[in-house]
Scaffold this motif. Structure first.
Motif, PDB file in Angstrom:
ATOM      1  N   SER A  69       0.902  -1.065  -0.162  1.00  0.00           N
ATOM      2  CA  SER A  69      -0.114   0.208  -0.150  1.00  0.00           C
ATOM      3  C   SER A  69       0.843   1.336  -0.036  1.00  0.00           C
ATOM      4  O   SER A  69       2.073   1.275   0.241  1.00  0.00           O
ATOM      5  N   ALA A  70       0.171   2.447  -0.452  1.00  0.00           N
ATOM      6  CA  ALA A  70       1.246   3.667  -0.357  1.00  0.00           C
ATOM      7  C   ALA A  70       1.321   3.739   1.235  1.00  0.00           C
ATOM      8  O   ALA A  70       2.378   4.507   1.720  1.00  0.00           O
ATOM      9  N   THR A  71       0.447   3.566   2.183  1.00  0.00           N
ATOM     10  CA  THR A  71       0.686   3.571   3.444  1.00  0.00           C
ATOM     11  C   THR A  71       1.977   3.098   3.826  1.00  0.00           C
ATOM     12  O   THR A  71       2.789   3.677   4.830  1.00  0.00           O
ATOM     13  N   SER A  98      -5.362  16.111   3.502  1.00  0.00           N
ATOM     14  CA  SER A  98      -4.730  14.925   2.826  1.00  0.00           C
ATOM     15  C   SER A  98      -5.415  13.759   3.528  1.00  0.00           C
ATOM     16  O   SER A  98      -6.123  13.839   4.513  1.00  0.00           O
ATOM     17  N   PHE A  99      -5.297  12.621   3.122  1.00  0.00           N
ATOM     18  CA  PHE A  99      -5.722  11.259   3.846  1.00  0.00           C
ATOM     19  C   PHE A  99      -4.673  11.209   4.950  1.00  0.00           C
ATOM     20  O   PHE A  99      -3.523  11.549   4.878  1.00  0.00           O
ATOM     21  N   ALA A 133      -3.070   8.906   6.176  1.00  0.00           N
ATOM     22  CA  ALA A 133      -1.833   8.239   6.135  1.00  0.00           C
ATOM     23  C   ALA A 133      -0.731   9.099   5.781  1.00  0.00           C
ATOM     24  O   ALA A 133       0.501   8.653   6.185  1.00  0.00           O
ATOM     25  N   HIS A 157      -2.240  10.569  -5.848  1.00  0.00           N
ATOM     26  CA  HIS A 157      -2.836  11.131  -6.886  1.00  0.00           C
ATOM     27  C   HIS A 157      -2.310  11.590  -7.913  1.00  0.00           C
ATOM     28  O   HIS A 157      -3.297  11.859  -9.089  1.00  0.00           O
ATOM     29  N   SER A 216       0.039   5.457  -4.835  1.00  0.00           N
ATOM     30  CA  SER A 216      -1.112   4.317  -4.196  1.00  0.00           C
ATOM     31  C   SER A 216      -1.507   3.557  -5.292  1.00  0.00           C
ATOM     32  O   SER A 216      -2.023   4.347  -6.592  1.00  0.00           O
ATOM     33  N   HIS A 259      -4.851   1.895  -4.778  1.00  0.00           N
ATOM     34  CA  HIS A 259      -5.787   1.643  -4.199  1.00  0.00           C
ATOM     35  C   HIS A 259      -6.863   1.653  -5.340  1.00  0.00           C
ATOM     36  O   HIS A 259      -6.691   2.499  -6.450  1.00  0.00           O
ATOM     37  N   LYS A 272      -7.970   5.070  -7.205  1.00  0.00           N
ATOM     38  CA  LYS A 272      -6.459   5.961  -7.666  1.00  0.00           C
ATOM     39  C   LYS A 272      -6.572   5.926  -9.408  1.00  0.00           C
ATOM     40  O   LYS A 272      -6.894   5.008  -9.718  1.00  0.00           O
ATOM     41  N   GLU A 300      -4.953  -3.298  -3.938  1.00  0.00           N
ATOM     42  CA  GLU A 300      -4.082  -2.449  -3.091  1.00  0.00           C
ATOM     43  C   GLU A 300      -2.617  -2.518  -3.619  1.00  0.00           C
ATOM     44  O   GLU A 300      -2.033  -3.474  -4.006  1.00  0.00           O
ATOM     45  N   GLY A 301      -1.978  -1.545  -3.083  1.00  0.00           N
ATOM     46  CA  GLY A 301      -0.594  -1.561  -3.723  1.00  0.00           C
ATOM     47  C   GLY A 301       0.200  -0.340  -3.472  1.00  0.00           C
ATOM     48  O   GLY A 301      -0.641   0.880  -3.510  1.00  0.00           O
ATOM     49  N   TYR A 359     -10.361  16.506   1.716  1.00  0.00           N
ATOM     50  CA  TYR A 359     -10.334  15.742   2.920  1.00  0.00           C
ATOM     51  C   TYR A 359     -10.834  16.358   3.881  1.00  0.00           C
ATOM     52  O   TYR A 359     -10.925  17.720   4.306  1.00  0.00           O
TER      53      TYR A 359
HETATM   54  C1  LIG Z   1      -4.908   6.889  -1.202  1.00  0.00           C
HETATM   55  C2  LIG Z   1      -4.043   7.820  -0.320  1.00  0.00           C
HETATM   56  C3  LIG Z   1      -3.199   7.342   0.524  1.00  0.00           C
HETATM   57  C4  LIG Z   1      -3.097   5.815   1.112  1.00  0.00           C
HETATM   58  O1  LIG Z   1      -2.817   4.896  -0.129  1.00  0.00           O
HETATM   59  P1  LIG Z   1      -3.042   3.335   0.154  1.00  0.00           P
HETATM   60  O2  LIG Z   1      -2.232   2.759  -0.728  1.00  0.00           O
HETATM   61  O3  LIG Z   1      -4.610   3.166   0.656  1.00  0.00           O
HETATM   62  O4  LIG Z   1      -2.325   3.059   1.494  1.00  0.00           O
HETATM   63  C5  LIG Z   1      -2.148   8.191   1.084  1.00  0.00           C
HETATM   64  N1  LIG Z   1      -1.933   9.373   0.848  1.00  0.00           N
HETATM   65  C6  LIG Z   1      -3.028   9.863  -0.243  1.00  0.00           C
HETATM   66  C7  LIG Z   1      -2.966  11.451  -0.723  1.00  0.00           C
HETATM   67  C8  LIG Z   1      -3.941   9.050  -0.810  1.00  0.00           C
HETATM   68  O5  LIG Z   1      -5.063   9.912  -1.500  1.00  0.00           O
END
Ligand SMILES: *Cc1c(COP(=O)(O)O)cnc(C)c1O
Length: 386
Positions: free
Chosen positions: A53-55, A79-80, A82, A161, A184, A186, A189, A195-196, A331
């Motif tokens: 994941s991006a996280t 932002s999200f 994460a 993004h 990311s 997801h 996206k 996921e990734g 967000y």
């Molecule tokens: C979706 C997103 C993440 C998290 O991505 P994951 O792959 O779901 O962990 C982090 N930062 C931003 C800005 C995102 O849009």
């Protein structure tokens, strides 16, 4: 309901995943390295490390840059979660820099002000700055990277993004103005792996560290070992890492999707330009896109001019959803989340982000949207925004 975003999976994507299911490897086979190589090429970066994941990518990026207890990481409140949580995972503290009122990205002028203030008052300076290219519009990388040199902090680009975006002719992910870029995959996206995530960098040391953190801190490279190898079975754990591996199924899907990145981004731009035309005369601010950049157009965020509208923000949001258009809000300012309030942040800390939150709505944007759906979204907005 027309959703605000949706993946686009074709027969090639399906076949790619099925081929992996019939192959010898579901994990740790040839697909992940192939996806990493394709991402290197796409981004024009020397190294790409795929994770689940991006996280996870943000976490190992922070770890590779040495973020730990006692350190400070700055990011944007819009932002999200994460984008900020990754610093907390490392035991560091987080602070935010308010956004630019026009692009909604972290504001470089406010960043400079905050740095000057911190230095003048002997306050702690950030070790790492995490930038988010909101909706695909690149941050002011030139200005920000100058500040990074002056104040000695590293930069992580959260490009969740922004795959397919370009900053002054540089692919996002090329890390021309940063240390590490994170993507990311997801499903919502630009391209998906289910996921990734991927982290790109041009720094071989950072790449090696991220590889270690991805896989339990284990190495099979005798050069990295303490003492002698015991034999061909031997591996050593030389740091504390995680299992953040991407599966072969995910990598095959990501690789297949990457083939259509350009088409996706082009279609997203066509849709965004259509909205730009059709929504011009409504009591809303349309997104700003600087002509010297290319945006992947991940989100189309409108801002309500509430003084010209009879409904409240929430009233508009609900009315649009009631009419079958799946709007969303990207967000909620991170510092207003109860967890972050518990860390001492409060309402009023980042006023531009909070004002943005009171006015913003993301309207549907994804490659498969039909003309009819687009017209429906515009018609619903015209009815509701009075
Ligand atoms: C979706 C997103 C993440 C998290 O991505 P994951 O792959 O779901 O962990 C982090 N930062 C931003 C800005 C995102 O849009």
């Amino acid at each position: 309901m027309i959703p605000y975003g949706k993946q686009d999976i074709n027969q090639q994507d399906i076949d790619a995943v099925i081929d992996v299911l019939k192959s010898d490897f579901l994990t740790q086979g040839p697909q992940v390295p192939a996806f990493e190589q394709a991402m290197q090429k796409q981004c024009n970066a020397k190294h790409a490390i795929a994770v689940n994941s991006a996280t996870s990518a943000l976490h190992i990026a922070c770890l590779a840059l040495g973020v730990s207890k006692g350190d400070l990481v700055w990011t944007t409140p819009i932002s999200f979660v994460a984008s900020a949580n990754c610093a907390l995972y490392c035991g560091a503290s987080v602070d935010f820099v308010d956004i630019d009122a026009v692009t909604y990205n972290l504001c470089s002028a406010k960043l400079e002000e905050k740095l000057i203030y911190a230095k003048a008052n002997n306050l702690q300076l950030p070790k790492v700055l995490i930038l988010v290219h909101l909706s695909g519009e690149p941050c002011e990388m030139l200005e920000i990277s100058k500040l990074a040199k002056e104040y000695h902090f590293s930069i992580i680009e959260d490009a969740s993004h922004a795959i397919g975006s370009e900053y002054k002719g540089n692919k996002i992910g090329s890390c021309q103005f940063s240390n590490i870029t994170v993507f990311s995959f997801h499903p919502v996206k630009i391209i998906t792996a289910g996921e990734g995530g991927v982290a790109t960098t041009n720094d071989v040391e950072l790449a090696d560290k991220m590889l270690l953190f991805r896989g339990h801190g284990i190495t099979r490279d005798t050069q990295q070992m303490v003492g002698e190898s015991h034999g061909d079975w031997y591996y050593q754990q030389i740091t504390l890492g995680y299992n953040y591996r991407m599966t072969e199924l995910q990598a095959a899907l990501g690789l297949s999707q990457l083939n259509r990145l350009e088409a996706f981004v082009e279609r997203r731009n066509v849709i965004a330009e259509y909205y730009d035309q059709e929504l011009q005369n409504l009591p809303i601010h349309l997104p700003t896109q600087k002509s010297e950049h290319k945006s992947s157009r991940h989100l189309y965020i409108i801002r309500l001019e509430l003084q010209k509208i009879s409904h409240s923000h929430k009233g508009v949001f609900n009315a649009i959803r009631e009419k079958g258009v799946g709007v969303n809000l990207h967000y909620i300012p991170i510092h207003l989340q109860p967890y972050y309030q518990g860390l001492g942040f409060k309402e009023g800390d980042f006023p531009t982000a909070e004002k943005y939150y009171r006015e913003a709505i993301s309207i549907p944007l994804y490659p498969q949207m039909s003309e009819m759906q687009l017209d429906e979204v515009c018609a619903v907005l015209r009815i509701v925004l009075v």
